[in-house]
Scaffold this motif. Structure first.
Motif, PDB file in Angstrom:
ATOM      1  N   SER A   1      -3.234  -7.519  -5.585  1.00  0.00           N
ATOM      2  CA  SER A   1      -4.072  -6.322  -4.786  1.00  0.00           C
ATOM      3  C   SER A   1      -4.881  -5.293  -6.161  1.00  0.00           C
ATOM      4  N   ARG A   2      -3.531  -4.589  -6.482  1.00  0.00           N
ATOM      5  CA  ARG A   2      -3.706  -3.642  -7.723  1.00  0.00           C
ATOM      6  C   ARG A   2      -3.539  -3.912  -8.938  1.00  0.00           C
TER       7      ARG A   2
ATOM      8  N   ARG B   1       0.774   4.398 -13.794  1.00  0.00           N
ATOM      9  CA  ARG B   1       0.703   2.966 -14.190  1.00  0.00           C
ATOM     10  C   ARG B   1       2.399   3.014 -14.294  1.00  0.00           C
TER      11      ARG B   1
ATOM     12  N   GLU C   1      -3.958  -2.930 -11.528  1.00  0.00           N
ATOM     13  CA  GLU C   1      -4.400  -2.042 -13.181  1.00  0.00           C
ATOM     14  C   GLU C   1      -3.232  -1.023 -12.600  1.00  0.00           C
ATOM     15  N   LEU C   2      -2.157  -1.195 -11.651  1.00  0.00           N
ATOM     16  CA  LEU C   2      -1.329  -0.083 -11.636  1.00  0.00           C
ATOM     17  C   LEU C   2      -0.648  -0.351 -11.963  1.00  0.00           C
TER      18      LEU C   2
ATOM     19  N   ALA D   1       1.757   2.149  -3.467  1.00  0.00           N
ATOM     20  CA  ALA D   1       1.172   2.091  -4.411  1.00  0.00           C
ATOM     21  C   ALA D   1       0.183   4.093  -4.076  1.00  0.00           C
TER      22      ALA D   1
ATOM     23  N   LEU E   1       1.285  -6.038  -5.104  1.00  0.00           N
ATOM     24  CA  LEU E   1       0.948  -4.655  -5.262  1.00  0.00           C
ATOM     25  C   LEU E   1      -0.343  -4.988  -6.712  1.00  0.00           C
TER      26      LEU E   1
ATOM     27  N   PRO F   1      -2.249  -6.716   2.022  1.00  0.00           N
ATOM     28  CA  PRO F   1      -3.323  -7.327   1.061  1.00  0.00           C
ATOM     29  C   PRO F   1      -3.945  -8.056   0.661  1.00  0.00           C
TER      30      PRO F   1
ATOM     31  N   ARG G   1       0.358   7.185  -6.451  1.00  0.00           N
ATOM     32  CA  ARG G   1      -0.886   8.332  -6.072  1.00  0.00           C
ATOM     33  C   ARG G   1       0.441   9.545  -5.808  1.00  0.00           C
TER      34      ARG G   1
ATOM     35  N   ARG H   1      -4.529 -12.892 -10.152  1.00  0.00           N
ATOM     36  CA  ARG H   1      -5.483 -11.097 -10.381  1.00  0.00           C
ATOM     37  C   ARG H   1      -4.157 -10.522 -11.031  1.00  0.00           C
TER      38      ARG H   1
ATOM     39  N   ASP I   1       0.578  -1.622   0.496  1.00  0.00           N
ATOM     40  CA  ASP I   1      -0.032   0.200  -0.050  1.00  0.00           C
ATOM     41  C   ASP I   1       0.276   1.142  -0.011  1.00  0.00           C
TER      42      ASP I   1
END
Length: 247
Positions: free
Chosen positions: A82-83, A63, A85-86, A53, A79, A169, A57, A175, A50
């Motif tokens: 859990s995300r 990305r 798309e990043l 991430a 990471l 996470p 941000r 995924r 996190d």
């Protein structure tokens, strides 16, 4: 391009790679995780994934490709799971993995390290890490660099008056959609060799490469060779747009 360090080192382990990656056109970000290098220990419950991430941000990065060494590889996988798309690409050097159950060699190392630290022998614990995690290609300069980084981590972490837990996470590796290069070292502990070798079974776009000369920290053992390995992978999976460096 985000470079995530191992648990034996800090952001300085990427000194041989970050300028070359920047020169190739990547914006390079190499943070110190909490309790390493210039980052203090946590003052509340936290998550390294996190944190990364949130760093992206804050820097306005939508990305990124991730390169993770050892524990940094685990953070990268957490990471990306859990995300997803990043994350555009994953280059994992001798990675740890979420849910890892240590084998006998790794348990033996951890027991020795705990005993040395409990006895107040920080230098002994430093040397144990140097001897365990560097392969036969590592010269005196490399060993000195790892020694300094590991000593710094012990200094920061042992000085903490309170230890806050890390929250993990959700890490369903199924995924992950990013292409992945999983690198192992032939002289590494069996745990990490097995993790890298099996990642293609767990990730749809992963391939495994074992370096016959490497221990656990190949980017420090043969820096130029590993830099080219990373660049070759990135040129195909995450072509650069411009050169910019972030510390």
């Amino acid at each position: 391009m985000v470079l995530l360090h191992s648990g034996v080192c800090d952001r300085r382990m990427w000194d041989p790679q970050w300028t070359a990656l920047a020169a190739a056109g990547y914006r390079v970000i190499r943070p110190d995780l909490r309790g390493f290098g210039l980052s203090p220990v946590a003052d509340r419950p936290y998550s390294d994934a996190d944190d990364v991430a949130e760093l992206l941000r804050t820097l306005g990065v939508g990305r990124a490709a991730l390169a993770g060494s050892s524990y940094g590889g685990r953070v990268a996988l957490e990471l990306a799971a859990s995300r997803p798309e990043l994350v555009t690409a994953l280059a994992l050097l001798c990675p740890a993995v979420p849910g890892q159950v240590p084998g006998p060699e790794l348990r033996s190392f951890a027991g020795q390290e705990d005993a040395l630290l409990a006895a107040g022998d920080v230098e002994g614990a430093v040397e144990l890490n140097v001897e365990t995690f560097l392969g036969p290609e590592a010269g005196d300069e490399t060993r000195g660099r790892v020694r300094a980084m590991q000593r710094r981590a012990f200094e920061v972490q042992l000085a903490a008056t309170e230890e806050f837990p890390q929250t993990r996470p959700e890490a369903d590796l199924a995924r992950i959609t990013a292409p992945c290069l999983a690198v192992s070292g032939a002289h590494d502990l069996p745990d990490f060799r097995e993790i890298a070798a099996r990642l293609p079974e767990r990730l749809p776009q992963a391939r495994h490469v074992e370096l016959p000369w490497a221990g656990h920290l190949p980017s420090l053992e043969r820096p130029a060779e590993v830099t080219e390995l990373l660049l070759d992978f990135l040129r195909v999976t995450a072509p650069s747009a411009r050169a910019n460096i972030s510390h």
